[in-house]
Design an enzyme around this catalytic site. Structure first.
Site, PDB file in Angstrom:
ATOM      1  CB  SER A  50      11.876   1.876   5.810  1.00  0.00           C
ATOM      2  OG  SER A  50      12.786   1.334   5.173  1.00  0.00           O
ATOM      3  CB  THR A 153       8.990  -0.829   0.390  1.00  0.00           C
ATOM      4  OG1 THR A 153       8.264   0.075   1.677  1.00  0.00           O
ATOM      5  CG2 THR A 153       8.599  -2.153  -0.043  1.00  0.00           C
ATOM      6  NE  ARG A 181       0.235   2.713   6.522  1.00  0.00           N
ATOM      7  CZ  ARG A 181       0.896   1.389   5.629  1.00  0.00           C
ATOM      8  NH1 ARG A 181       1.838   0.902   5.895  1.00  0.00           N
ATOM      9  NH2 ARG A 181       0.775   3.092   5.106  1.00  0.00           N
ATOM     10  CG  ASP A 184       1.925  -0.385  -1.325  1.00  0.00           C
ATOM     11  OD1 ASP A 184       2.599  -0.078  -0.482  1.00  0.00           O
ATOM     12  OD2 ASP A 184       2.374  -0.161  -2.080  1.00  0.00           O
ATOM     13  CB  THR A 204       8.816   2.378  -3.139  1.00  0.00           C
ATOM     14  OG1 THR A 204       9.450   2.526  -2.218  1.00  0.00           O
ATOM     15  CG2 THR A 204       9.251   3.079  -3.954  1.00  0.00           C
ATOM     16  N   GLY A 205       6.510   3.629  -1.360  1.00  0.00           N
ATOM     17  CA  GLY A 205       6.095   5.011  -0.861  1.00  0.00           C
ATOM     18  C   GLY A 205       4.501   5.282   0.204  1.00  0.00           C
TER      19      GLY A 205
HETATM   20  C1  SD4 Z   1       3.533   0.796   3.109  1.00  0.00           C
HETATM   21  N1  SD4 Z   1       4.867   1.478   0.321  1.00  0.00           N
HETATM   22  O1  SD4 Z   1       4.158  -0.015   4.225  1.00  0.00           O
HETATM   23  C2  SD4 Z   1       4.756   0.781   2.084  1.00  0.00           C
HETATM   24  C3  SD4 Z   1       6.150   1.969   2.617  1.00  0.00           C
HETATM   25  C4  SD4 Z   1       7.282   2.304   1.372  1.00  0.00           C
HETATM   26  O2  SD4 Z   1       9.588   2.629   1.135  1.00  0.00           O
HETATM   27  O3  SD4 Z   1       7.302   1.930   1.139  1.00  0.00           O
HETATM   28  N2  SD4 Z   1       8.564   2.392   2.446  1.00  0.00           N
HETATM   29  O4  SD4 Z   1       3.391   2.254   2.467  1.00  0.00           O
END
Ligand code: SD4
Length: 291
Positions: A50, A153, A181, A184, A204-205
């Site tokens: 990721s 992330t 896309r 954040d 993160t998330g």
């Molecule tokens: C996102 N925040 O692109 C990132 C993905 C992520 O842990 O945090 N993954 O939405």
């Protein structure tokens, strides 16, 4: 003060990234170098699905990366939706330092990389990502899933012994996202925010849920009003929950640090953790969560 310097970053891979950041901070004394070099370790980690070009692709099978970097004096740079660049964090730093802009996107960011002499990588999925993509294509469902490898992330925030802060954030974003896309992570104030007068935060998330509440900026502004890093992270999660439907399927986590070196973290669901490094003393800490 005992709490400074300090490096924090999200998830297990933060351990190795923090080690590198600490080594750089010790040898150069430069917190921006530290947070850039630190997350480059994760960008190069072939086991990570990721962050970096080995990450999971979008629906079309293309890997597009997002990254941002910010200094406590307010300077910042980011790149988003960029292809074929192995170290988007370094490109984000170039945007910060060598352009009059904050953010470059897509083909423009890639052209800037070429112009700056960055190697352009072959567009090829890593073996692990290729396999995962083939499996995904069978159903082609887009459902963000909590706390599996599509939420990893790396966000790193740090403070040097003089109280200078910096942060970095880099990701391949959500797996199987729509082409184009942007999450954040490259958005200043959403995935990352740093202000030497107050503190720093990273997220993160599920990016969409974080962007909606300007998560990292919100946390820094709450700390400015006197909230502790922990209280500020908890309030941001509360806000995020109130602004997002279907919260049972949304994971988001925040990590924050104030100018005294106090820190906190909080997530929507269990499973979020972060790495802390201070003078060779390294630990992986489980974040508390709302549910
Ligand atoms: C996102 N925040 O692109 C990132 C993905 C992520 O842990 O945090 N993954 O939405």
């Amino acid at each position: 003060e005992a709490q400074k310097p300090l490096i924090l970053s999200t998830w297990n891979h933060g351990m190795a990234a923090n080690d590198k950041a600490w080594e750089v901070l010790e040898s150069t004394g430069n917190i921006v170098d530290a947070v850039e070099q630190g997350v480059k370790v994760t960008e190069s980690d072939l086991s990570n699905l990721s962050v970096g070009l080995q990450g999971l692709p979008d629906r079309e099978g293309i890997v597009t990366l997002d990254a941002s970097i910010m200094k406590g004096d307010g300077s910042c740079g980011s790149v988003c939706f960029v292809r074929q660049v192995k170290h988007p964090i370094t490109l984000a730093r170039k945007v910060m330092e060598d352009t009059p802009h904050v953010m470059l996107a897509g083909e423009g960011a890639r052209q800037f990389a070429i112009q700056e002499g960055f190697p352009i990588e072959k567009e090829e999925l890593s073996p692990k990502a290729a396999k995962a993509y083939e499996n995904w294509k069978v159903k082609s469902e887009y459902k963000p899933i909590i706390n599996i490898e599509n939420h990893d992330t790396i966000g790193m925030i740090g403070i040097d012994e003089n109280g200078n802060m910096a942060g970095s954030c880099t990701t391949s974003g959500l797996s199987y996202k729509m082409h184009g896309r942007v999450g954040d992570s490259p958005i200043i104030g959403a995935g990352l925010y740093v202000d030497n007068e107050v503190g720093a935060a990273t997220a993160t998330g599920l990016g969409e849920s974080i962007i909606k509440i300007c998560g990292s900026f919100l946390i820094v502004e709450l700390m400015r009003q006197g909230w502790s890093p922990q209280e500020a992270c908890e309030e941001a999660v509360k806000r995020l929950i109130s602004k997002n439907k279907g919260i049972e399927n949304i994971q988001a986590g925040f990590l924050a640090l104030n100018k005294d070196g106090e820190y906190g973290a909080y997530a929507v669901h269990p499973g979020f953790n972060f790495a802390r490094h201070q003078r060779g003393d390294q630990s992986l800490i489980d974040s508390k969560s709302k549910f």
